[in-house]
Design an enzyme around this catalytic site. Structure first.
Site, PDB file in Angstrom:
ATOM      1  N   ASN A   1       0.860  -1.178   0.000  1.00 54.25           N
ATOM      2  CA  ASN A   1       0.000   0.000   0.000  1.00 54.25           C
ATOM      3  C   ASN A   1       0.896   1.228   0.000  1.00 54.25           C
ATOM      4  OD1 ASN A   1      -1.919   1.944   0.370  1.00 54.25           O
ATOM      5  ND2 ASN A   1      -2.529   1.309   2.429  1.00 54.25           N
TER       6      ASN A   1
ATOM      7  N   LYS B   1       0.032   4.199  -0.412  1.00 50.14           N
ATOM      8  CA  LYS B   1      -0.692   5.359   0.140  1.00 50.14           C
ATOM      9  C   LYS B   1      -0.452   6.595  -0.738  1.00 50.14           C
ATOM     10  CE  LYS B   1      -0.468   3.277   4.671  1.00 50.14           C
ATOM     11  NZ  LYS B   1      -0.537   3.428   6.112  1.00 50.14           N
TER      12      LYS B   1
ATOM     13  N   HIS C   1      -9.916   0.906   4.648  1.00 50.07           N
ATOM     14  CA  HIS C   1      -8.670   1.141   5.390  1.00 50.07           C
ATOM     15  C   HIS C   1      -8.951   2.118   6.542  1.00 50.07           C
ATOM     16  CE1 HIS C   1      -4.631   2.494   6.328  1.00 50.07           C
ATOM     17  NE2 HIS C   1      -4.187   1.406   5.721  1.00 50.07           N
TER      18      HIS C   1
ATOM     19  N   GLU D   1      -7.411   4.571   7.632  1.00 50.77           N
ATOM     20  CA  GLU D   1      -7.207   5.988   7.294  1.00 50.77           C
ATOM     21  C   GLU D   1      -8.442   6.538   6.590  1.00 50.77           C
ATOM     22  OE1 GLU D   1      -3.444   5.519   5.302  1.00 50.77           O
ATOM     23  OE2 GLU D   1      -2.502   5.072   7.227  1.00 50.77           O
TER      24      GLU D   1
ATOM     25  N   GLU E   1      -6.023  -5.279  10.586  1.00 51.83           N
ATOM     26  CA  GLU E   1      -5.051  -4.214  10.826  1.00 51.83           C
ATOM     27  C   GLU E   1      -5.433  -3.446  12.094  1.00 51.83           C
ATOM     28  OE1 GLU E   1      -2.823  -2.918   7.120  1.00 51.83           O
ATOM     29  OE2 GLU E   1      -4.673  -1.789   7.111  1.00 51.83           O
TER      30      GLU E   1
ATOM     31  N   GLY F   1       1.481   2.352  10.870  1.00 54.44           N
ATOM     32  CA  GLY F   1       2.385   3.489  10.710  1.00 54.44           C
ATOM     33  C   GLY F   1       3.038   3.944  12.003  1.00 54.44           C
TER      34      GLY F   1
ATOM     35  N   SER G   1       2.641  -1.945  10.678  1.00 52.06           N
ATOM     36  CA  SER G   1       4.075  -1.897  10.993  1.00 52.06           C
ATOM     37  C   SER G   1       4.812  -3.205  10.655  1.00 52.06           C
ATOM     38  CB  SER G   1       4.300  -1.506  12.450  1.00 52.06           C
ATOM     39  OG  SER G   1       3.822  -0.192  12.689  1.00 52.06           O
TER      40      SER G   1
HETATM   41  P1  PGA Z   1       2.200   0.354   7.866  1.00 54.81           P
HETATM   42  O1  PGA Z   1       0.799   0.543   7.102  1.00 54.81           O
HETATM   43  O2  PGA Z   1       2.809  -0.904   7.346  1.00 54.81           O
HETATM   44  O3  PGA Z   1       2.993   1.577   7.499  1.00 54.81           O
HETATM   45  O4  PGA Z   1       1.898   0.281   9.320  1.00 54.81           O
HETATM   46  C1  PGA Z   1      -0.059  -0.543   6.937  1.00 54.81           C
HETATM   47  C2  PGA Z   1      -1.320  -0.096   6.295  1.00 54.81           C
HETATM   48  O5  PGA Z   1      -1.680   1.072   6.389  1.00 54.81           O
HETATM   49  O6  PGA Z   1      -2.009  -0.866   5.661  1.00 54.81           O
END
Ligand code: PGA
Length: 249
Positions: free
Chosen positions: A8, A10, A95, A97, A167, A173, A213
């Site tokens: 991803n 982003k 997601h 976010e 998740e 993140g 992460s």
């Molecule tokens: P990350 O993001 O690996 O940076 O924690 C995962 C995600 O947003 O799907």
């Protein structure tokens, strides 16, 4: 191959950076042990999809990061499943976010999943609890509620093709990844839910990923979980050497 690793990207990488990243990934993933889905921004999606098609590499796929629930209409700034058809094999839906920053509700997410199926795109449905919910012992209930609502518009036939990404919001993140033991507990609950609701055949076919992460050092500890069929990788997918390692574990 059942295992799947999703990158991803982003809101990162310009068009030319995306093309360079893809070329580097291809050069560095020599012996993939998984199918790999690359999810660039909409600006780069067409180009990434065409390059991936030109590779005719059976293990590399393109995914979108979002989809509108409608197929066309007056929705300024949005992208529909009709537009994505033929470009995106997969689409990330729900997601955290998008839920938290853009206010997406479970009702909208259910419609987005239906839009994916109408347009022959496999949804990657993200579910997960926030820190407060985890601390209050509400993690499993939160996730089961999300599943119940987010899957409300899919047929029993469609549901087997969905990919579910667990998740935990507090792990995304933050560098604070969930322990494999906690992830396993949640995945067992998801399996039980699917089994009770859709039967064994669906529960065993449907893939469940972990995200939050993930990096090259901790990825294997999740892939070793019985019910874990792959990973959704954010930050570490922007480092092609690290991501290539994860795809070859
Ligand atoms: P990350 O993001 O690996 O940076 O924690 C995962 C995600 O947003 O799907």
């Amino acid at each position: 191959m059942k295992r799947i690793i999703v990158a991803n990207w982003k809101m990162n990488l310009t068009l030319s950076q995306s093309e360079t990243m893809l070329a580097r990934l291809r050069a560095n993933i020599k012996k993939p042990t998984s199918n790999v889905v690359v999810c660039p921004s909409f600006v780069s999606l067409n180009s990434v999809a065409n390059i991936i098609k030109s590779y005719s590499d059976a293990k590399l796929f393109t995914g979108a990061q979002n989809i509108n629930e409608h197929d066309e209409g007056p929705f300024t700034g949005e992208v529909s499943g009709e537009m994505l058809q033929g470009l995106a094999d997969y689409c990330i839906v729900g997601h955290s976010e998008r839920r938290n920053i853009f206010g997406e509700t479970d009702e909208t997410i259910a419609k987005k999943i239906a839009a994916c199926f109408r347009n022959k795109i496999i949804p990657i449905l993200c579910v997960g609890e926030n820190l407060h919910q985890r601390e209050e012992g509400l993690a499993k209930r939160t996730i089961m509620d999300q599943l119940e609502q987010d899957l409300s518009e899919v047929t029993n036939e469609e549901v087997r093709n969905i990919i579910i990404a667990y998740e935990p919001v507090w792990a995304i993140g933050t560098g604070q990844n969930a322990s494999p033991h906690d992830v396993e507990e949640v995945m067992i609950e998801i399996q039980k839910y699917l089994h009770n609701k859709y039967g064994e055949a669906v529960a065993t076919k449907l893939r469940i990923l972990y995200g939050g992460s993930v990096n090259a050092d901790n990825a294997k500890s999740y892939l070793d979980i019985t019910y874990c069929d792959g990973l959704l990788v954010g930050g570490a997918s922007l480092n092609y050497q690290e991501f290539a390692k994860i795809c070859q574990l």
